[in-house]
Design a protein around this motif. Structure first.
Motif, PDB file in Angstrom:
ATOM      1  N   LEU A 283       0.837  -1.198   0.000  1.00 24.69           N
ATOM      2  CA  LEU A 283       0.000   0.000   0.000  1.00 24.69           C
ATOM      3  C   LEU A 283       0.871   1.247   0.000  1.00 24.69           C
ATOM      4  N   PRO A 284       0.318   2.372  -0.446  1.00 25.30           N
ATOM      5  CA  PRO A 284       1.067   3.630  -0.289  1.00 25.30           C
ATOM      6  C   PRO A 284       1.390   3.837   1.185  1.00 25.30           C
ATOM      7  N   SER A 285       2.510   4.435   1.488  1.00 25.10           N
ATOM      8  CA  SER A 285       2.967   4.541   2.880  1.00 25.10           C
ATOM      9  C   SER A 285       1.928   5.190   3.793  1.00 25.10           C
ATOM     10  N   ARG A 286       1.193   6.170   3.308  1.00 23.74           N
ATOM     11  CA  ARG A 286       0.205   6.858   4.148  1.00 23.74           C
ATOM     12  C   ARG A 286      -1.016   5.987   4.456  1.00 23.74           C
ATOM     13  N   GLU A 287      -1.178   4.861   3.758  1.00 26.45           N
ATOM     14  CA  GLU A 287      -2.347   3.989   3.919  1.00 26.45           C
ATOM     15  C   GLU A 287      -2.044   2.712   4.708  1.00 26.45           C
TER      16      GLU A 287
END
Length: 165
Positions: free
Chosen positions: A12-16
């Protein structure tokens, strides 16, 4: 809060990556992220290679529900031709369900239904997407000519109600 295993979260994208997760008994995992619903197939849990989840924007989701008796999860799509996502759950789904409900509700501006003279239910949705508001019209069966007119009129009413041309 149930989160994805590290082997899946890394896809996942790091923020997610700290988004609430939900595991189904068949090995599939889902993450309720702000940007959308991520779905990992059962093979992703095996740890072979880098997992590649499917990503669905929240405006594609009609509703999600969890039934405590039987630990059953079901997610229905706006497009009735898209097979619902369902299965028995593992663990506590409360955080996942709370986030998923919030994100789906945030994408819904308005929806209305009508049953046509031949019994087909038509739903008109106004949803919020990355480029603003848009409408979707769905039917759970065939529409005759009169039903098509009713569907078009329903969509016109919901679009007018929110100021879409």
């Amino acid at each position: 809060m149930t989160t994805l295993p590290d082997s899946l979260a890394c896809a996942l994208p790091s923020r997610e990556r700290r988004s609430p997760g939900l595991e189904l008994q068949d090995g599939r995992w889902m993450a309720a992220a702000k940007s959308g619903l991520y779905v990992f197939g059962a093979e992703a849990s095996s740890g072979d290679g880098r997992p590649s989840p499917e990503h669905f924007p929240w405006y594609d989701v009609a509703r999600a529900r969890w039934e405590a008796e039987g630990s059953l999860f079901a997610l229905e799509w706006v497009d009735p031709a898209h097979t619902p996502l369902a299965g028995r759950t593992e663990g506590d789904p409360s955080d996942f369900m709370r986030h998923a409900s919030e994100y789906v509700n945030r994408s819904i501006v308005l929806h209305s239904q009508v049953e046509t003279s031949n019994g087909t239910t038509v739903t008109a949705w106004v949803r919020r997407g990355p480029d603003g508001l848009f409408s979707i019209l769905t039917a759970d069966g065939a529409l005759d000519e009169a039903g098509q007119r009713e569907a078009v009129a329903l969509e016109a009413r919901v679009r007018d109600a929110v100021g879409l041309d």
